[in-house]
Design a protein around this motif. Structure first.
Motif, PDB file in Angstrom:
ATOM      1  N   GLN A 199       0.788  -1.288  -0.031  1.00  0.00           N
ATOM      2  CA  GLN A 199       0.015   0.087  -0.151  1.00  0.00           C
ATOM      3  C   GLN A 199       0.699   1.293   0.055  1.00  0.00           C
ATOM      4  O   GLN A 199       1.723   1.388   0.922  1.00  0.00           O
ATOM      5  N   ASN A 200       0.519   2.216  -0.916  1.00  0.00           N
ATOM      6  CA  ASN A 200       1.317   3.446  -0.671  1.00  0.00           C
ATOM      7  C   ASN A 200       0.678   4.599   0.044  1.00  0.00           C
ATOM      8  O   ASN A 200      -0.421   4.260   0.647  1.00  0.00           O
ATOM      9  N   GLU A 201       1.341   5.871   0.058  1.00  0.00           N
ATOM     10  CA  GLU A 201       0.896   6.831   1.081  1.00  0.00           C
ATOM     11  C   GLU A 201      -0.719   7.227   0.693  1.00  0.00           C
ATOM     12  O   GLU A 201      -1.327   7.543   1.805  1.00  0.00           O
ATOM     13  N   GLU A 202      -1.011   6.993  -0.634  1.00  0.00           N
ATOM     14  CA  GLU A 202      -2.506   7.526  -0.858  1.00  0.00           C
ATOM     15  C   GLU A 202      -3.473   6.451  -0.457  1.00  0.00           C
ATOM     16  O   GLU A 202      -4.452   6.759  -0.204  1.00  0.00           O
ATOM     17  N   SER A 207      -5.439   1.571   7.493  1.00  0.00           N
ATOM     18  CA  SER A 207      -5.254   1.344   6.095  1.00  0.00           C
ATOM     19  C   SER A 207      -6.185   0.787   5.242  1.00  0.00           C
ATOM     20  O   SER A 207      -6.250   1.408   4.043  1.00  0.00           O
ATOM     21  N   LYS A 245      -8.344   3.866   4.713  1.00  0.00           N
ATOM     22  CA  LYS A 245      -7.592   4.868   3.806  1.00  0.00           C
ATOM     23  C   LYS A 245      -7.897   4.249   2.196  1.00  0.00           C
ATOM     24  O   LYS A 245      -7.946   5.131   1.518  1.00  0.00           O
TER      25      LYS A 245
END
Length: 626
Positions: free
Chosen positions: A442-445, A485, A488
C-alpha cells in the motif's frame, strides 16, 4: 459475498417484502386498497384515450369483478361511464370473438339493471352480414384477417365465450348457447393438447419447440381460456348438456397449471419450459390465480389442493405492484411467450389483477382463506437451482464440452461430499494472511500497488478495504494501523469512483466499497462516514464501462430486440450488484438495477451457471467470487 448479492438481487425481484407484510396482502382492507390503487393508476395513465377493444375491455372485466366482490359503487360507476361513452356497442375489431370482449361488461350491467339499450346494439351487431358474423357450422372466429380460416383459430378468443352465456341469461334465446358450444369446442378440437391438458395459442405453434426442445404453450394464451372458463361457468346454466364437459376441461387445466407454478408463485411465459423466458409473468399469474380462486370458492376445485396455489399467486402478484399502483412484469401485447420486465405493463394486466383480487377478497371474507392457511401457503424463498441441477444427467448433449465434462464426471467418486471441518475462524485467518501481505504494497495515498508492474491494478484497492472491514467487523484481533489502512483504501477508492475513475475496472469497485462502508460502521468516525456517504451518492452509474441505457419501458419491440441480442458480459452484472447495494443506502436507480438483472437472466443456465455473453462455456469463476 458478491455471489450472495447477486442471488439476493434475483430473488428480490419476486420477494420484495418480509413475511409479515406479505401476510397482510390477505387482509380484506389491504386487498381493497391495493385493488383501488392499481385501478386508479390505470385510469390516470390510459394506454390511449378512446378504446373499447379487447385491451380496455379486459380491464373492465376486472372492474366488474371488483364491483361484484366489494359492492363498491365507484367500480360500478366507472363501468357505466365507459359503457355510455361507447353506446353499448360491439368492439371495433374484425376478429369475431375479440369484438365481444367489451360486450361482457355491457351484459353484466344489463343483468344488474335490465335496460334494452344495453343489449340492443349487441344483438343488432351480431346480425350484420360480415365475415365474422356468428353462425353455427361455420368458422367465424379466426383471427383477422383470416376470420374464416381454421388455421387461425386462437386461444385468446375464448375469454369472450361467457358473452354468449350472458346473452342467454339476458334474452332466454338458446341460440346463443348453441353458438357458444359450436365455436368453443371447434376451437378446442384444433388447438387443445390432450397430453398436457393445455392449449396452444393457435395451430401455428403445434410442433414448435423452445430453445430447450420443449413445447410452446403460451401462459397468457392458456390464461384467457382458464379464467374465461370460470366466468363462463358462472353464467352457463348447470342443466345445460355441455356444463359437465366445461367443468371437466376446467379441472384438467387446473391440475396441469398447478404443477407449473413457480416456487415464487409466478408462472413463466411458456408453461412447457420455465427457462424459455425465466422472468416472472404477471398477466398469466393473475389469470390463473383468479381462475383457481373462483373454483375453490364455489366448490368445484379442492381447497386443500388449490388454496396454496392461490396464496402463492396472490403473494406474487402483490410483489409486482409498485408503490404508486403501477403493475409490472406484464408481458406486452403478443401471441407467444416473450420476455417482460418490472416496468412492462398494459391495461389488460390490471383488469386481471382486479379479477384475481376480487376472488381472493371473497375467499377471505367467507373465511376460506384464514391467517393460518396464508402462513402455511406462503413460499419461503425460491430455490437457487431447479431439481434438474441435482440429477446425474445434467450436461446437455449439445453442449460443446459435453463429451469432456461427462468423461470427467464418470471418473468422479460417488461418495457423499463431507464437510472439511473449517470454522469461521479458519476463514478469517486466510483473510488476515492476505491482508498482511497486501498491506506491504500500500502506498501513501492508500492504493494497493502491484509489486511487478509497480502500479495499481484492477480493483485491488476496494477489495483490500472490504477485506480489512470484514476483519474489523468480525471481532478478529487486528491492529489499529491495519484498520486505518483499510479505511484509507476506502477513502481513495470512493474518491476515484466519485470522480469517474477506477483504473478501467470501475464496474468492480462499487460492491466491495458499499460492503466496506457497512462493515466499518462501528469503527469509523462520524465525519469519515459522512464523507463516504457523500461519495457513494456522487457515483455516476452511467460511467461504468458496461453501462447499458435502459430501453423505454413502453418500447416492447425494442426491449425484445435487446433481450434477444447480446446485452453485456459479467462486468455489467457485477456493477449491477454494486448499484443494488447503493440503492439500499438511498442512492442509485432501482429501475436500472431491475432492467440489467432482467436482461442478464438469459445468461444463466438451468443449472445456475452464468454463461458469458451468450457463450455456452459456464463462468465458474463468477460464482466463486467471495
Amino acid at each position: 459475498m458478491i455471489r450472495k448479492l447477486i442471488f439476493t438481487l434475483f430473488t428480490a425481484l419476486a420477494f420484495s417484502a418480509g413475511g409479515r407484510e406479505r401476510a397482510s396482502y390477505f387482509e380484506p382492507e389491504v386487498i381493497r386498497s391495493t385493488m383501488k390503487r392499481v385501478n386508479a393508476y390505470a385510469v390516470e395513465h390510459p394506454w390511449r384515450e378512446y378504446d373499447r377493444d379487447w385491451i380496455r375491455a379486459t380491464l373492465y372485466t376486472g372492474v366488474m369483478e371488483a364491483y361484484h366482490a366489494t359492492e363498491d359503487p365507484a367500480y360500478l360507476k366507472q363501468a357505466e361511464v365507459w359503457a355510455e361513452k361507447h353506446h353499448y356497442s360491439l368492439g371495433h375489431e374484425h376478429s369475431g370473438f375479440n369484438r365481444m370482449f367489451c360486450t361482457m361488461t355491457w351484459l353484466e350491467l344489463y343483468l344488474l339493471q335490465p335496460d334494452p339499450k344495453k343489449i340492443e346494439n349487441i344483438e343488432a351487431g351480431l346480425q350484420e352480414e360480415k365475415p365474422f358474423k356468428p353462425e353455427i357450422g361455420r368458422i367465424w372466429y379466426g383471427h383477422e384477417p383470416h376470420q374464416n380460416d381454421a388455421g387461425w383459430v386462437y386461444a385468446d378468443s375464448l375469454y369472450a365465450a361467457p358473452a354468449f352465456a350472458m346473452l342467454f341469461q339476458a334474452t332466454g334465446n338458446r341460440h346463443y348457447l348453441d353458438l357458444l358450444h359450436d365455436a368453443f369446442w371447434n376451437i378446442t378440437d384444433k388447438i387443445y393438447d390432450s397430453e398436457d391438458d393445455l392449449y396452444y395459442r393457435d395451430p401455428h405453434y403445434i410442433g414448435k419447440k423452445s430453445a430447450y426442445g420443449e413445447k410452446v404453450l403460451w401462459a397468457r394464451g392458456n390464461g384467457w381460456v382458464f379464467a374465461g372458463l370460470a366466468r363462463l361457468l358462472k353464467y352457463l346454466p348447470k342443466e345445460d348438456p355441455y356444463y359437465g364437459r366445461y367443468v371437466e376441461l376446467y379441472k384438467k387445466m387446473a391440475a396441469s397449471l398447478a404443477e407449473r407454478q413457480g416456487d415464487d408463485g409466478f408462472w413463466r411465459a411458456n408453461l412447457a419450459d420455465d427457462w424459455h423466458y425465466r422472468m416472472p409473468e404477471s398477466s398469466s399469474t393473475a389469470f390463473f390465480t383468479a381462475g383457481f380462486a373462483w373454483g375453490v370458492r364455489v366448490g368445484i376445485l379442492d381447497a386443500a389442493t388449490y388454496l396454496p396455489v392461490v396464496i402463492r399467486g396472490w403473494d406474487a402478484l402483490n410483489s409486482a405492484v409498485h408503490p404508486d399502483g403501477f403493475m409490472g412484469w406484464i408481458q406486452p401485447v403478443d401471441a407467444a411467450p416473450r420476455p417482460s420486465h418490472p416496468k412492462s405493463t398494459q391495461e389488460y394486466g390490471v383488469g386481471l389483477f382486479l379479477y384475481a383480487g376480487a376472488q381472493v377478497y371473497q375467499l377471505v371474507k367467507e373465511g376460506i382463506i384464514t391467517p393460518e392457511v396464508v402462513n402455511a401457503g406462503l413460499p419461503e424463498q425460491s430455490r437457487l437451482l431447479p431439481p434438474a441441477a441435482f440429477t446425474d444427467a445434467f450436461i446437455p448433449a449439445n453442449h460443446p464440452a459435453a463429451k469432456q465434462m461427462n468423461a470427467f464426471l464418470a471418473h468422479q467418486s460417488r461418495e457423499e461430499i463431507k464437510p472439511l471441518g473449517y470454522k469461521r475462524e479458519d476463514y478469517l485467518e486466510v483473510i488476515a494472511g492476505q491482508v498482511k501481505v497486501m498491506h506491504t504494497f500500500q502506498n501513501e495515498e492508500g492504493r494497493i500497488i502491484d509489486p511487478v508492474d509497480h502500479m495499481e491494478r484492477y480493483y485491488s484497492t476496494p477489495c483490500y478495504a472490504h477485506s480489512v472491514a470484514a476483519l474489523a467487523a468480525s471481532g478478529y484481533p487486528v491492529r489499529d494501523e491495519i484498520i486505518e489502512s483499510g479505511m484509507k483504501a476506502l477513502d481513495v477508492a470512493l474518491g476515484d469512483m466519485a470522480s469517474d475513475s477506477g483504473m478501467g475496472h470501475s464496474d468492480f469497485y462499487t460492491w466491495p466499497m458499499v460492503l466496506a462502508v457497512e462493515l466499518f460502521d462501528g469503527v469509523a468516525s462520524e465525519e469519515r462516514k459522512t464523507e463516504w456517504r457523500r461519495k457513494l451518492g456522487e457515483i455516476d452509474h452511467t460511467k461504468y464501462h458496461f453501462y447499458r441505457k435502459p430501453v423505454d419501458p413502453l418500447d416492447h419491440r425494442g426491449f425484445y430486440k435487446i433481450y434477444n441480442g447480446h446485452f453485456a458480459i459479467n462486468w455489467n452484472l457485477v456493477h449491477t450488484a454494486g448499484e443494488w447495494a447503493r440503492t439500499r443506502h438511498g442512492f442509485g436507480d432501482p429501475w436500472y438495477v431491475d432492467y440489467c438483472l432482467t436482461m442478464q437472466l438469459k445468461n444463466f443456465s438451468k443449472y445456475g451457471m452464468y454463461n458469458e455473453g451468450g457463450i455456452r462455456w459456464p463462468m465458474t469463476f463468477l460464482r466463486g467470487i467471495t
